[in-house]
Design a protein around this motif. Structure first.
Motif, short mmCIF file in Angstrom:
data_model
loop_
_atom_site.label_atom_id
_atom_site.label_comp_id
_atom_site.label_asym_id
_atom_site.label_seq_id
_atom_site.Cartn_x
_atom_site.Cartn_y
_atom_site.Cartn_z
N SER A 351 0.84 -1.21 0.00
CA SER A 351 0.00 0.00 0.00
C SER A 351 0.87 1.24 0.00
O SER A 351 1.99 1.23 0.52
CB SER A 351 -0.95 0.01 1.21
OG SER A 351 -1.86 -1.06 1.16
N THR A 352 0.33 2.30 -0.57
CA THR A 352 0.98 3.61 -0.52
C THR A 352 -0.09 4.68 -0.36
O THR A 352 -1.23 4.49 -0.80
CB THR A 352 1.83 3.86 -1.78
OG1 THR A 352 2.56 5.07 -1.63
CG2 THR A 352 0.96 3.96 -3.02
N ARG A 353 0.29 5.79 0.27
CA ARG A 353 -0.66 6.88 0.56
C ARG A 353 -0.07 8.21 0.16
O ARG A 353 1.16 8.38 0.16
CB ARG A 353 -1.03 6.90 2.05
CG ARG A 353 -1.79 5.68 2.53
CD ARG A 353 -1.92 5.70 4.04
NE ARG A 353 -2.80 4.64 4.55
CZ ARG A 353 -2.42 3.39 4.75
NH1 ARG A 353 -1.15 3.04 4.51
NH2 ARG A 353 -3.27 2.49 5.20
N GLN A 354 -0.96 9.16 -0.15
CA GLN A 354 -0.52 10.51 -0.48
C GLN A 354 -1.60 11.50 -0.05
O GLN A 354 -2.79 11.29 -0.30
CB GLN A 354 -0.26 10.63 -1.98
CG GLN A 354 0.28 11.99 -2.40
CD GLN A 354 0.76 11.98 -3.84
OE1 GLN A 354 1.64 11.23 -4.20
NE2 GLN A 354 0.14 12.80 -4.66
N SER A 355 -1.16 12.57 0.61
CA SER A 355 -2.08 13.60 1.07
C SER A 355 -2.26 14.64 -0.02
O SER A 355 -1.29 15.11 -0.63
CB SER A 355 -1.55 14.27 2.34
OG SER A 355 -2.43 15.26 2.80
#
Length: 598
Positions: A351-355
Motif C-alpha cells: 500500500s501507498t498513501r498521499q495527502s
C-alpha cells in the motif's frame, strides 16, 4: 491320510545350549553360550515347521520331528517374531531336542487358541483374532524333570487404505517467507517400521523414521518440514510418501498423498502514486497507481483505490511486468484528503498513501474597456478579484506569450493599457488568481476583438501576375479585415475562380477587377495577368534569312577563289614573255609549258 513331514534339524551344540539358557532351565547348564539356531527348511522358523495362515481352513496337518542326539536338550519356537495383520491369526510351533519319548510341552498365552497339533518333541498351536498390538507366547517343554521355556513375540499391523496419507493444503505463498509442509499418516501401526518422505517433484526435501517411537498401537503421525519458497518453486508439486516395511517377518506397504501445487507470489516494489498534490474544489484530476515486478504474472495484480475513504472507479493497464490503475479524484469541499492505493497478488499486499489538498479560490474577473474596439484605439484590460479582500490571493495579468503585470501583495486591481493594433485582433488575455506563491489558482480568459474594414495590399492580392502558357496556375487575391472580407474577381464581366489551379491559356491574359467587402466597408483592386507564349513566324523568318546568308557567303567564296586563280594565271603569262623573246634571238626554239586555269 497325509504323510507326516519329517525334518531333520541340524543345530550346533552351542546353539542348543543358548536356547536352553534362554528357556531358564532349573539347574546350571554345562553348555557354553552360543548363537541362535541355524535356519530350518522352507516353511520353518526354528526346529518346528510354521503353519501357514491357510492352514486354518485346510485339513489338519501332521508334523514329525527327528530328534538330534546331543547332551543339551533345549526348547525353540517358530516364528520367534511374528508380524500379523490386526485381527488375524498365526501358527506358533514349539519344539525340543530332548530325546526322552515322554517329554511333554505346550504354549501359554493370553491370546485365543483354536487348534493345536503335537508329536514327539513338538507342538503347534493356532492363535486367532489377534487384536493386541504387542504380545508374547511362552513355549515350554519338560525333559527329565527339567522344564525349559522360550518366548515368541507377536506384533500386529494396520493395513491402511490410500487415503490414510494426507498432505495438508498449502496456502498461497509469499516469496522468501518460511512455511511448514505437514504430512499426516493416519492410524498406522507399528510406527517403528514407518518411513515418511516429503518430495518436491522428484527431489526429496525431508525423510523421517520412527525407530525410537514408544507408543503401542495405531497412531496418527505428523511429519513437518519448513520450506522458504523461491520463484523457481512456483508450479512445483509437493507429495508425501509413506512406507511401512515389515520385512522379513511381514509385508511391505507403500502409499502416497495427492500432489499439492506450490503457488509463489512476489511484489518486490512498493506501488507508486502519480497525481497532483493540489486540486481545486469541484474539479477532477487524474490519479495513477503503478507497480512493477509483479510475479508470477502481471495480470494477477489486484488494485483498490480510495480518496478520502471512498472507493474510486479505475481501469487497469499492463505492460511487461508492470500494472497501472488509473482513476479520477475530486471533492466538493475544501480540505486535506488521503489518496490510498493497495496492490495485492496472492497473499502479498503493498500500500501507498498521499495527502492531497483540495482548495477553493474565487474566479477572477477580467474586464476590457471595449470588447469590440477599432484599430489604433486605446484599450484598458483589468484583472480583479470578486471578493473585497481575499486573504492570500495574488493576481496577475498575462497573454499567451508573457506576463504583462505580475502578482502584487498589495491586492489592487491589476491593469494593462495598450493601443490596439491590427496584430492584436484575437489576442487572448488571462487573469490569474493564485493562492500565495503556490501553483494553485484559477484563470479567466478573454480574447480582444478589433472590427476592421477590408484592406487589400500586394502581400495578399498582387497587382500583376506573369504566367507561361501551358503551366498550372491559380488566381489568388486575399483581403484583410475583421470579420474576414469576402473577395470576388471578374474578367470582362465574367466571375473568376479564386485559388483554383487551372492550365494557363493565352486568353487568360488581361485585367481582372477584384472587390473585398465585410460589414465595415469594401475595397477593390485591379490585377493584370500576362501570359508568355512561343511565336513560330519569327523563327521561320530567322531560319530563311540564315539560309540566304549562307548561300550568299558560299557564292562570294567561290567568286573570290576563281578570281584569285585567274590573277595567278595571268602573272605567269607575263613572266613567260621575256624568255620567249630570248629564244627567238639565237637560242634553239622550244615549245614552252603552258599552264591552264579553269
Amino acid at each position: 491320510m497325509a504323510q507326516p513331514v519329517r525334518l531333520r534339524l541340524r543345530l550346533p551344540l552351542l546353539a542348543w545350549c543358548a536356547l536352553a539358557a534362554l528357556a531358564g532351565k532349573r539347574r546350571p547348564s554345562p553348555c557354553p553360550a552360543a548363537p541362535g539356531p541355524e535356519p530350518a527348511a522352507p516353511g520353518l522358523s526354528g526346529p518346528c515347521p510354521a503353519a501357514p495362515r491357510s492352514l486354518v481352513r485346510s485339513p489338519r496337518p501332521e508334523w514329525s520331528l527327528s530328534r538330534s542326539p546331543g547332551p543339551c536338550p533345549a526348547v525353540s519356537v517358530s516364528p520367534e517374531a511374528a508380524m500379523v495383520e490386526h485381527g488375524g491369526s498365526v501358527w506358533i510351533n514349539c519344539s525340543t531336542t530332548c530325546q526322552d519319548p515322554g517329554a511333554r510341552g505346550g504354549l501359554e498365552t493370553s491370546l485365543t487358541k483354536t487348534d493345536s497339533k503335537s508329536g514327539p518333541g513338538w507342538a503347534a498351536v493356532l492363535l486367532v483374532g489377534i487384536t493386541e498390538w504387542v504380545s508374547a507366547a511362552q513355549c515350554y517343554f519338560t525333559c527329565g524333570g527339567d522344564t525349559k521355556v522360550t518366548a515368541a513375540n507377536i506384533s500386529t499391523y494396520r493395513k491402511w487404505p490410500p487415503e490414510r496419507v494426507v498432505l495438508e493444503p498449502l496456502p498461497e505463498m509469499e516469496l522468501g517467507r518460511a512455511y511448514n509442509l505437514t504430512c499426516w499418516v493416519l492410524n498406522v501401526a507399528p510406527v517403528t517400521h514407518l518411513t515418511v518422505t516429503i518430495r518436491r517433484g522428484a527431489q526429496t526435501l525431508h525423510m523421517e523414521t520412527f525407530q525410537n517411537h514408544t507408543r503401542i498401537g495405531p497412531n496418527n503421525i505428523p511429519v513437518t518440514h519448513e520450506i522458504t519458497p523461491q520463484r523457481w518453486d512456483h508450479g512445483q508439486e509437493i507429495t508425501c510418501h509413506a512406507t511401512l516395511d515389515l520385512t522379513p517377518h511381514g509385508p511391505h506397504f507403500e502409499n502416497s498423498s495427492s500432489a499439492v501445487e506450490l503457488k509463489v507470489y512476489d511484489l518486490p516494489e512498493e506501488p507508486q502514486l502519480l497525481t497532483s498534490l493540489y486540486i481545486e474544489v469541484g474539479t477532477r484530476a487524474t490519479a495513477r497507481c503503478g507497480v512493477a515486478g509483479v510475479f508470477p504474472t502481471v495480470g494477477e495484480a489486484r488494485f483498490t483505490l480510495s480518496f478520502g475513504g471512498e472507493s474510486l472507479n479505475f481501469t487497469v493497464t499492463t505492460s511487461g511486468d508492470t500494472a497501472t490503475a488509473q482513476g479520477e479524484v475530486w471533492s466538493p469541499f475544501p480540505g486535506q484528503r488521503e489518496l490510498k492505493c493497495t496492490v495485492t497478488v496472492g497473499p502479498v499486499s503493498r500500500s501507498t498513501r498521499q495527502s492531497i489538498l483540495v482548495y477553493s479560490l474565487p474566479e477572477p474577473v477580467l474586464e476590457v474597456t471595449e470588447s469590440r474596439t477599432l484599430v489604433n484605439s486605446s484599450v484598458i484590460v483589468t484583472c480583479r478579484s470578486p471578493e473585497a479582500d481575499p486573504l492570500g490571493v495574488l493576481l496577475q495579468l498575462r497573454d499567451a506569450k508573457r506576463v504583462l503585470v505580475p502578482s502584487s501583495p498589495a491586492q489592487p486591481p491589476v491593469q494593462f493599457q495598450l493601443t490596439a493594433g491590427e496584430e492584436d485582433d484575437g489576442r487572448e488575455f488571462m487573469c490569474e488568481a493564485r493562492w500565495g506563491y503556490t501553483a494553485l489558482g484559477s484563470v479567466t480568459n478573454r480574447p480582444l476583438s478589433l472590427p476592421d474594414g477590408p484592406r487589400m495590399d500586394d502581400s495578399g492580392c498582387p497587382r500583376e501576375w506573369i504566367w507561361k502558357e501551358g503551366t498550372k496556375q491559380s488566381f489568388s487575391c486575399l483581403a484583410r479585415g475583421n470579420p474576414a472580407p469576402a473577395v470576388e474577381c471578374t474578367k470582362d464581366g465574367v466571375s473568376v475562380s479564386i485559388g483554383v489551379q487551372q492550365q494557363v491559356r493565352r486568353e487568360d491574359a488581361g485585367t481582372y477587377h477584384c472587390k473585398a467587402s465585410n460589414p465595415h466597408g469594401s475595397a477593390s483592386r485591379d490585377v493584370t495577368v500576362q501570359v508568355e507564349y512561343f511565336h513560330i513566324l519569327p523563327l521561320v523568318l530567322g531560319l530563311v534569312g540564315a539560309a540566304a546568308a549562307g548561300a550568299g557567303l558560299a557564292a562570294w567564296g567561290y567568286m573570290y577563289y576563281r578570281s584569285k586563280r585567274i590573277r595567278k594565271y595571268r602573272l605567269r603569262q607575263q613572266q613567260a614573255k621575256p624568255a620567249e623573246q630570248t629564244n627567238l634571238n639565237g637560242a634553239a626554239q622550244s615549245t614552252p609549258d603552258v599552264e591552264h586555269s579553269v
